[in-house]
Design a protein around this motif. Structure first.
Motif, mmCIF file in Angstrom:
data_model
loop_
_atom_site.group_PDB
_atom_site.id
_atom_site.type_symbol
_atom_site.label_atom_id
_atom_site.label_comp_id
_atom_site.label_asym_id
_atom_site.label_seq_id
_atom_site.Cartn_x
_atom_site.Cartn_y
_atom_site.Cartn_z
ATOM 1 N N ASP A 1 0.831 -1.199 0.000
ATOM 2 C CA ASP A 1 0.000 0.000 0.000
ATOM 3 C C ASP A 1 0.873 1.261 0.000
ATOM 4 O O ASP A 1 1.725 1.438 0.872
ATOM 5 C CB ASP A 1 -0.919 -0.010 1.224
ATOM 6 N N GLY A 2 0.676 2.075 -1.010
ATOM 7 C CA GLY A 2 1.421 3.330 -1.113
ATOM 8 C C GLY A 2 2.767 3.227 -1.792
ATOM 9 O O GLY A 2 3.444 4.241 -1.965
ATOM 10 N N LEU A 3 3.173 2.024 -2.186
ATOM 11 C CA LEU A 3 4.440 1.883 -2.905
ATOM 12 C C LEU A 3 4.225 2.177 -4.378
ATOM 13 O O LEU A 3 3.135 1.944 -4.912
ATOM 14 C CB LEU A 3 5.003 0.468 -2.752
ATOM 15 N N HIS B 1 9.036 -3.199 -13.451
ATOM 16 C CA HIS B 1 10.346 -3.672 -13.886
ATOM 17 C C HIS B 1 10.935 -4.574 -12.802
ATOM 18 O O HIS B 1 10.462 -4.590 -11.674
ATOM 19 C CB HIS B 1 11.266 -2.474 -14.144
ATOM 20 N N PHE B 2 11.955 -5.315 -13.186
ATOM 21 C CA PHE B 2 12.684 -6.105 -12.198
ATOM 22 C C PHE B 2 13.577 -5.157 -11.408
ATOM 23 O O PHE B 2 14.084 -4.167 -11.936
ATOM 24 C CB PHE B 2 13.539 -7.178 -12.868
ATOM 25 N N THR B 3 13.754 -5.480 -10.120
ATOM 26 C CA THR B 3 14.613 -4.660 -9.278
ATOM 27 C C THR B 3 15.787 -5.494 -8.781
ATOM 28 O O THR B 3 15.712 -6.729 -8.710
ATOM 29 C CB THR B 3 13.834 -4.111 -8.072
ATOM 30 N N LEU B 4 16.849 -4.803 -8.433
ATOM 31 C CA LEU B 4 18.031 -5.458 -7.873
ATOM 32 C C LEU B 4 17.875 -5.557 -6.359
ATOM 33 O O LEU B 4 17.356 -4.631 -5.723
ATOM 34 C CB LEU B 4 19.284 -4.669 -8.238
ATOM 35 N N PRO B 5 18.325 -6.647 -5.760
ATOM 36 C CA PRO B 5 18.130 -6.848 -4.327
ATOM 37 C C PRO B 5 19.180 -6.114 -3.493
ATOM 38 O O PRO B 5 19.983 -6.713 -2.783
ATOM 39 C CB PRO B 5 18.246 -8.368 -4.178
ATOM 40 N N CYS B 6 19.173 -4.801 -3.589
ATOM 41 C CA CYS B 6 20.147 -4.009 -2.849
ATOM 42 C C CYS B 6 19.572 -2.616 -2.598
ATOM 43 O O CYS B 6 18.516 -2.277 -3.092
ATOM 44 C CB CYS B 6 21.462 -3.910 -3.620
ATOM 45 N N GLY B 7 20.294 -1.835 -1.826
ATOM 46 C CA GLY B 7 19.882 -0.477 -1.526
ATOM 47 C C GLY B 7 19.933 -0.186 -0.039
ATOM 48 O O GLY B 7 20.155 0.937 0.382
ATOM 49 N N ARG C 1 10.604 -4.364 -0.386
ATOM 50 C CA ARG C 1 10.190 -3.102 -1.029
ATOM 51 C C ARG C 1 9.718 -2.097 0.021
ATOM 52 O O ARG C 1 10.060 -0.916 -0.041
ATOM 53 C CB ARG C 1 9.074 -3.349 -2.044
ATOM 54 N N ARG C 2 8.905 -2.549 0.971
ATOM 55 C CA ARG C 2 8.392 -1.650 2.012
ATOM 56 C C ARG C 2 9.538 -1.101 2.856
ATOM 57 O O ARG C 2 9.607 0.100 3.127
ATOM 58 C CB ARG C 2 7.376 -2.394 2.885
ATOM 59 N N LEU C 3 10.438 -1.970 3.298
ATOM 60 C CA LEU C 3 11.553 -1.515 4.131
ATOM 61 C C LEU C 3 12.425 -0.534 3.369
ATOM 62 O O LEU C 3 12.823 0.505 3.905
ATOM 63 C CB LEU C 3 12.368 -2.713 4.623
ATOM 64 N N GLY C 4 12.724 -0.860 2.117
ATOM 65 C CA GLY C 4 13.528 0.058 1.309
ATOM 66 C C GLY C 4 12.862 1.421 1.178
ATOM 67 O O GLY C 4 13.508 2.463 1.331
ATOM 68 N N HIS C 5 11.585 1.415 0.906
ATOM 69 C CA HIS C 5 10.833 2.667 0.757
ATOM 70 C C HIS C 5 10.842 3.460 2.060
ATOM 71 O O HIS C 5 11.132 4.663 2.081
ATOM 72 C CB HIS C 5 9.406 2.355 0.321
ATOM 73 N N ASP C 6 10.529 2.779 3.179
ATOM 74 C CA ASP C 6 10.468 3.456 4.478
ATOM 75 C C ASP C 6 11.817 4.018 4.897
ATOM 76 O O ASP C 6 11.880 5.026 5.599
ATOM 77 C CB ASP C 6 9.962 2.500 5.557
ATOM 78 N N LEU C 7 12.884 3.364 4.482
ATOM 79 C CA LEU C 7 14.235 3.792 4.873
ATOM 80 C C LEU C 7 14.874 4.734 3.849
ATOM 81 O O LEU C 7 16.031 5.101 3.992
ATOM 82 C CB LEU C 7 15.114 2.561 5.108
ATOM 83 N N GLY C 8 14.118 5.089 2.819
ATOM 84 C CA GLY C 8 14.608 6.039 1.824
ATOM 85 C C GLY C 8 15.614 5.459 0.847
ATOM 86 O O GLY C 8 16.354 6.209 0.202
ATOM 87 N N ALA C 9 15.649 4.156 0.715
ATOM 88 C CA ALA C 9 16.579 3.527 -0.225
ATOM 89 C C ALA C 9 16.028 3.638 -1.641
ATOM 90 O O ALA C 9 14.825 3.495 -1.859
ATOM 91 C CB ALA C 9 16.790 2.057 0.137
ATOM 92 N N GLU C 10 16.914 3.904 -2.568
ATOM 93 C CA GLU C 10 16.511 3.960 -3.967
ATOM 94 C C GLU C 10 16.251 2.542 -4.465
ATOM 95 O O GLU C 10 17.045 1.633 -4.238
ATOM 96 C CB GLU C 10 17.623 4.599 -4.804
ATOM 97 N N GLU C 11 15.124 2.374 -5.136
ATOM 98 C CA GLU C 11 14.809 1.076 -5.727
ATOM 99 C C GLU C 11 15.546 1.001 -7.057
ATOM 100 O O GLU C 11 15.231 1.732 -7.987
ATOM 101 C CB GLU C 11 13.294 0.936 -5.922
ATOM 102 N N LEU C 12 16.550 0.128 -7.111
ATOM 103 C CA LEU C 12 17.382 0.042 -8.303
ATOM 104 C C LEU C 12 16.757 -0.890 -9.321
ATOM 105 O O LEU C 12 16.518 -2.068 -9.051
ATOM 106 C CB LEU C 12 18.792 -0.429 -7.949
ATOM 107 N N ARG C 13 16.519 -0.354 -10.470
ATOM 108 C CA ARG C 13 15.913 -1.091 -11.566
ATOM 109 C C ARG C 13 16.981 -1.910 -12.274
ATOM 110 O O ARG C 13 18.095 -1.448 -12.490
ATOM 111 C CB ARG C 13 15.313 -0.078 -12.536
#
Length: 188
Positions: free
Chosen positions: A103-105, A110-116, A167-179
């Protein structure tokens, strides 16, 4: 009671109920991989801070269900009805968690890389170990048809949960979602 028994020194172990099985039996591989996933999930839980109390509570529930999955995989058929079961409601609960995490993401296109961020990356480690546990469970169920279908379904949905959690943790922590953008081979 001693931790070591020496009964497994020749490459066998006991299922709950006493039947001996080789340590490379598909059922042993399945519950061993679920055990590994349980440890990874516990570590992810412990890395979360108070900002993620809702996710910590979800992971505690998941840890309980993973113990149920492992016990169902590790038990003789006659004991299974006496064990804590994985119910369809458990799978539905995972779906509810996934929906709330997403919710809210931003929409995923696209596929994302498992990092950030380490928490995002560790969620992906849990996801990939979960996929392996699912594969091992499918192999075990091929030989042992009494393995409950709900265990396979739960593990399948759980890997989706770990993806959504990352995805949620990355978003909440301000990590860039790497495509993931495949590189074109310049030698062609």
């Amino acid at each position: 009671m001693k931790i070591y028994t020496r009964t497994g020194d020749r490459g066998t172990t006991s299922l709950a109920g006493g039947t001996r099985a080789p340590k490379n039996d598909p059922r042993i591989e399945a519950y061993g991989t679920v055990d590994e996933l349980t440890a990874h999930t516990g570590y992810l839980h412990d890395m979360l801070d108070d900002r993620h109390s809702e996710q910590k509570a979800q992971l505690e529930q998941i840890l309980d269900r993973l113990m149920s999955c492992a016990s169902l995989l590790a038990s003789e058929d006659t004991l299974m009805p006496k064990l804590p079961q994985i119910r369809p409601e458990d799978i539905e609960q995972l779906e509810t968690h996934i929906d709330r995490l997403q919710d809210g993401l931003p929409e995923l296109r696209h596929f994302t890389l498992p990092c950030g961020h380490p928490l995002l990356s560790y969620s992906h480690i849990c996801r990939t170990v979960c996929r392996r546990a699912e594969r091992r469970t499918v192999s075990a169920a091929d030989l042992y048809p009494t393995v409950p279908e709900t265990v396979r379904r739960y593990l399948n949905r759980l890997s989706d949960y770990f993806y959504a959690l990352g995805r949620r943790l990355g978003h909440d922590l301000g990590a860039e979602e790497l495509r993931w953008e495949p590189q074109k081979d310049s030698r062609r």
